[in-house]
Design an enzyme around this catalytic site. Structure first.
Site, PDB file in Angstrom:
ATOM      1  N   LYS A 268      -1.893  -5.468  -2.924  1.00  0.00           N
ATOM      2  CA  LYS A 268      -2.156  -6.473  -2.006  1.00  0.00           C
ATOM      3  C   LYS A 268      -3.768  -7.105  -2.605  1.00  0.00           C
ATOM      4  O   LYS A 268      -3.835  -8.546  -2.297  1.00  0.00           O
ATOM      5  CB  LYS A 268      -2.309  -5.940  -0.506  1.00  0.00           C
ATOM      6  CG  LYS A 268      -1.227  -5.962   0.053  1.00  0.00           C
ATOM      7  CD  LYS A 268      -1.185  -5.402   1.368  1.00  0.00           C
ATOM      8  CE  LYS A 268      -0.071  -4.945   2.044  1.00  0.00           C
ATOM      9  NZ  LYS A 268       0.025  -4.668   3.616  1.00  0.00           N
ATOM     10  N   ASP A 304       0.917  -9.967   7.632  1.00  0.00           N
ATOM     11  CA  ASP A 304       0.579  -8.804   8.425  1.00  0.00           C
ATOM     12  C   ASP A 304      -0.222  -9.074   9.663  1.00  0.00           C
ATOM     13  O   ASP A 304      -0.261  -8.480  10.607  1.00  0.00           O
ATOM     14  CB  ASP A 304      -0.151  -7.567   7.475  1.00  0.00           C
ATOM     15  CG  ASP A 304       0.528  -7.008   6.620  1.00  0.00           C
ATOM     16  OD1 ASP A 304       1.859  -6.841   6.953  1.00  0.00           O
ATOM     17  OD2 ASP A 304      -0.146  -6.535   5.471  1.00  0.00           O
TER      18      ASP A 304
END
Ligand code: NAP
Length: 475
Positions: A268, A304
């Site tokens: 990420k 997220d």
């Protein structure tokens, strides 16, 4: 073998009979009892198979299979000349296997196969890394619409070649009849090939999506996103990619209509540096979990954060504790999940505390976000209204562990566990017993996946289909 063949779905077009892996071969029964076209293969040990028979006897089995009605025989390139004539109507697959690597000159290898005059040429090489798949797909893309060609990258890293064979017009792709029954490493079970990946519907215009992770084998994202594409009627497929070098992966796969990626551990942060544009939130948090690729540009987002905030807000509403700005929130953990959730919640709560085993990490995250920080021993004193577990405590296989003492759990509070394997963790079971409102890690997972789907397709995510696919995957 006949029973296994008859149990296969009708959409399996052809079945390979691995005669070299049988203890005793009853060719007459196999060939007269077949319920669809078959390939007879009798691979010698030297070419990665199981046959130890003398070469003449081994090839005689293949000739006999052809006489008995086998539709194809698969013979290794170095034995093709010795096989001799086959009855008219039997297709000759001439194959080359490399169980070590992907050789650099695939075109040269293919030319040598073609010089032996096959009806179908087959190259099976080994992918040591996902980037080894790109040259195999490029070979298919260039040649498979002119000549009957099978090209496959074996191994876990080569899995994409098995599904994308359909996009580039390969003569066929191999699948295993069931998980655990693979005849070569990296084969996808036929139920997933036809069901989850919709192999028969993949074609030249199929858009490619996937999840970039390491490890990736247990990711639930392929099940969820393929179900979403199916429900939306989109010509798109979503694959798991086990990636080591993200830049090399992007360069290798972008030419194949790559339109979007989910990004997860450990990529990420690295992905942020590789996108052309990043939304503010992703740039601030330093993590991209979603990439959308349009007109050669990569756009990075983080779904997220919004998904976690949404899940907490819904639970606070369910618990009758609105507004969130009056509520004290305790986040356990200071890793990637804690960071995303803390970013989502900061400035929205009546007080945010981060507690972590390594208290220094909690302090660093707290300082960055303007939140309080404490050790795990100090956390009961926080008396939170909302408790979010962002540690891996309670995750399989240590399912009997809980990150918080039972006496911290009170009626009416909200308890959110990021762990989703198992779905009902010990923490959530104890929280329910104490009368708390609970949020599962699955709810968060589904929400972030739905947001990704909406970014990629511009349409409302088909949540029901996504939820059902997830439930089916989790059994
Ligand atoms: P991570 O970055 O590795 O962080 C792990 C955290 O757990 C750290 O704070 C670590 O504390 C703590 N920890 C580990 N073992 C512990 C123990 N025995 N006792 C106390 N604390 C312990 O992992 P992550 O990416 O944040 O993931 C954390 C959990 O969330 C995982 O279970 C993951 O599967 C789950 N998750 C769920 C979703 C979803 O969609 N539902 C998404 C992401 C993650 P130290 O700093 O002291 O090491």
């Amino acid at each position: 073998m006949l029973a296994a063949m008859r149990a296969l779905p009708p959409r399996v077009d052809v079945v390979e009979l691995r005669l070299d892996l049988m203890e005793s071969v009853e060719l007459e029964r196999l060939c007269s009892g077949k319920d669809r076209p078959v390939i007879a293969t009798n691979r010698p040990v030297r070419a990665g198979g199981g046959s130890t028979a003398p070469e003449k006897a081994r090839l005689a089995v293949l000739r006999r299979a052809a006489e008995l009605g086998a539709d194809f025989v698969d013979v290794e390139a170095d034995a093709a000349a010795d096989l001799g004539a086959l009855p008219a109507g039997t297709g000759r697959i001439i194959s080359h296997h490399d169980y070590e690597s992907t050789p650099p000159d695939l075109d040269g290898l293919l030319s040598r196969l073609l010089s032996a005059g096959p009806d179908v040429a087959k190259l099976a090489v080994t992918a040591r890394d996902v980037t080894d798949v790109a040259p195999v797909l490029r070979l298919l893309e260039r040649r498979a619409r002119q000549i009957p060609l099978i090209a496959v990258s074996m191994g876990e890293a080569g899995m994409a070649s098995r599904v994308l064979a359909a996009k580039f017009g390969a003569f066929l792709s191999y699948a295993s009849r069931a998980a655990g029954a693979e005849a070569a490493a990296g084969q996808v079970p036929v139920a997933d090939m036809l069901g989850m990946y919709r192999f028969h519907r993949i074609g030249p215009a199929t858009a490619l999506y996937g999840v970039v992770a390491k490890p990736v084998a247990h990711s639930m994202s392929p099940a969820v996103h393929n179900a979403a594409f199916d429900a939306l009627g989109l010509d798109a497929v979503y694959l798991p990619f086990k990636v080591t070098d993200v830049r090399a992966f992007l360069e290798g796969f972008e030419p194949f209509d790559l339109r979007g990626l989910s990004v997860t551990i450990p990529h990420k942060e690295a992905m942020l540096a590789l996108v052309d544009d990043a939304e503010d939130l992703a740039a601030r948090i330093g993590a991209v979990n979603t990439v959308t690729i349009r007109h050669g540009r990569r756009y990075g987002c983080n779904t997220d954060v919004g998904a976690a905030l949404g899940a907490v807000e819904r639970a606070v509403r369910r618990a009758g504790m609105e507004p969130l700005s009056d509520r004290r929130v305790l986040i356990l953990g200071a890793g990637g999940a804690a960071r995303a959730i803390a970013y989502g919640l900061r400035a929205k709560t009546g007080g945010l505390t981060v507690a972590n085993r390594t208290v220094e990490r909690a302090r660093r995250l707290g300082a960055e976000l303007g939140a309080e920080a404490c050790s795990l021993d100090e956390m009961p004193a926080v008396e939170p209204d909302v408790l979010v577990n962002c540690t891996s405590v309670g995750m399989w296989p240590r399912v009997e562990e809980s990150p918080v003492p039972r006496n911290m759990l009170r009626p009416g509070m909200v308890v959110f566990d990021c762990v989703y394997n198992p779905v009902r963790t010990r923490l959530l079971r104890e929280a329910e017993a104490a009368g708390a409102v609970t949020v599962t890690g699955l709810e968060w997972f589904l929400d972030q996946a739905a947001a990704q789907c909406e970014l990629w397709t511009g349409r409302p995510a088909p949540r029901k289909a996504m939820e059902q696919a997830l439930a089916a995957r989790l059994g």
